[in-house]
Motif scaffolding. Structure first.
Motif, PDB file in Angstrom:
ATOM      1  N   SER A   3       1.342   5.164   0.631  1.00 42.39           N
ATOM      2  CA  SER A   3       0.654   6.175   1.431  1.00 42.39           C
ATOM      3  C   SER A   3       1.287   7.556   1.342  1.00 42.39           C
ATOM      4  O   SER A   3       0.604   8.546   1.514  1.00 42.39           O
ATOM      5  N   ALA A  27      -7.251  -7.448  -5.368  1.00 39.85           N
ATOM      6  CA  ALA A  27      -7.001  -6.757  -4.100  1.00 39.85           C
ATOM      7  C   ALA A  27      -7.760  -5.430  -4.039  1.00 39.85           C
ATOM      8  O   ALA A  27      -8.332  -5.081  -3.003  1.00 39.85           O
ATOM      9  N   LEU A  28      -7.792  -4.703  -5.152  1.00 42.96           N
ATOM     10  CA  LEU A  28      -8.524  -3.432  -5.185  1.00 42.96           C
ATOM     11  C   LEU A  28     -10.025  -3.671  -5.039  1.00 42.96           C
ATOM     12  O   LEU A  28     -10.717  -2.911  -4.341  1.00 42.96           O
ATOM     13  N   GLN A  86     -11.481  -6.180  -3.466  1.00 43.48           N
ATOM     14  CA  GLN A  86     -11.729  -6.535  -2.065  1.00 43.48           C
ATOM     15  C   GLN A  86     -11.693  -5.303  -1.171  1.00 43.48           C
ATOM     16  O   GLN A  86     -12.511  -5.161  -0.263  1.00 43.48           O
ATOM     17  N   GLU A  87     -10.772  -4.413  -1.435  1.00 43.33           N
ATOM     18  CA  GLU A  87     -10.689  -3.158  -0.682  1.00 43.33           C
ATOM     19  C   GLU A  87     -11.983  -2.357  -0.856  1.00 43.33           C
ATOM     20  O   GLU A  87     -12.547  -1.843   0.103  1.00 43.33           O
ATOM     21  N   ASP A  89     -15.249  -3.481   0.949  1.00 38.12           N
ATOM     22  CA  ASP A  89     -15.360  -3.190   2.382  1.00 38.12           C
ATOM     23  C   ASP A  89     -16.331  -2.045   2.642  1.00 38.12           C
ATOM     24  O   ASP A  89     -16.829  -1.896   3.749  1.00 38.12           O
ATOM     25  N   SER A  90     -16.601  -1.225   1.598  1.00 41.23           N
ATOM     26  CA  SER A  90     -17.457  -0.060   1.826  1.00 41.23           C
ATOM     27  C   SER A  90     -18.575   0.135   0.801  1.00 41.23           C
ATOM     28  O   SER A  90     -19.467   0.932   1.041  1.00 41.23           O
ATOM     29  N   LEU A 111      -2.123   0.665  -4.625  1.00 38.45           N
ATOM     30  CA  LEU A 111      -1.318  -0.538  -4.422  1.00 38.45           C
ATOM     31  C   LEU A 111      -0.269  -0.654  -5.517  1.00 38.45           C
ATOM     32  O   LEU A 111      -0.522  -0.292  -6.669  1.00 38.45           O
ATOM     33  N   ARG A 165       0.855  -1.182   0.000  1.00 34.66           N
ATOM     34  CA  ARG A 165       0.000   0.000   0.000  1.00 34.66           C
ATOM     35  C   ARG A 165       0.894   1.235   0.000  1.00 34.66           C
ATOM     36  O   ARG A 165       1.807   1.348   0.805  1.00 34.66           O
ATOM     37  N   CYS A 178      -7.123   4.086  -1.948  1.00 31.79           N
ATOM     38  CA  CYS A 178      -6.128   3.026  -1.862  1.00 31.79           C
ATOM     39  C   CYS A 178      -5.261   3.075  -3.116  1.00 31.79           C
ATOM     40  O   CYS A 178      -5.788   3.245  -4.215  1.00 31.79           O
TER      41      CYS A 178
END
Length: 146
Positions: A8, A97-98, A100-101, A104-105, A48, A6, A46
């Motif tokens: 940041s 992965a993106l 799944q991220e 979450d919302s 990655l 990740r 996010c």
């Protein structure tokens, strides 16, 4: 094995070489990502990347869907895999992965792949091609509820 990290603060080591590869293919996605990250890194919920001893293999991000919708949605933005790293599952790992991220919302994940060479890639990951939307493909957490 593919490891994703990740991002940041700063764009990862090797970004300039990855951007040069994208530019050489005529893709401006990484040029745009670089400008967006410099101006408003908070745009990305996010980001990655797939680093390796070979260099930076891939990068991609996730933002809120920029077009007004009747439901919350997130958009996969600026995904790119270095040409020498393709067909090794890196893009699939990055996108999964993106997604799944995002899930979450939200229930809806979008991507605009109209001007790319990879529409079949998106459908292979469970995205549906759509017409009349500001995006080309969408993934719903539960298509039966759509």
């Amino acid at each position: 094995m593919i490891q994703l990290v990740r991002i940041s603060d700063e764009l990862p080591e090797g970004f300039a070489a990855l951007r040069a590869a994208a530019d050489a293919e005529g893709f401006n996605a990484l040029r745009r990502l670089e400008a967006e990250w410099a101006a408003t890194p908070a745009l990305y919920a996010c980001l990655l990347a797939a680093p390796s001893p070979e260099g930076l293999l891939a990068i991609g991000g996730l933002t809120a869907e920029p077009e007004p919708q009747h439901e919350p949605a997130m958009r996969i933005r600026r995904p790119y895999v270095h040409p020498d790293a393709r067909r090794r599952g890196i893009g699939r790992t990055l996108v999964n992965a993106l997604v799944q991220e995002a899930l979450d919302s939200v229930w809806l994940v979008t991507v605009n792949a109209r001007n790319t060479l990879a529409p079949a890639f998106w459908t292979s990951l469970g995205f549906r091609a759509v017409a009349g939307r500001p995006w080309s493909h969408e993934f719903r957490a539960d298509y039966s509820a759509a």
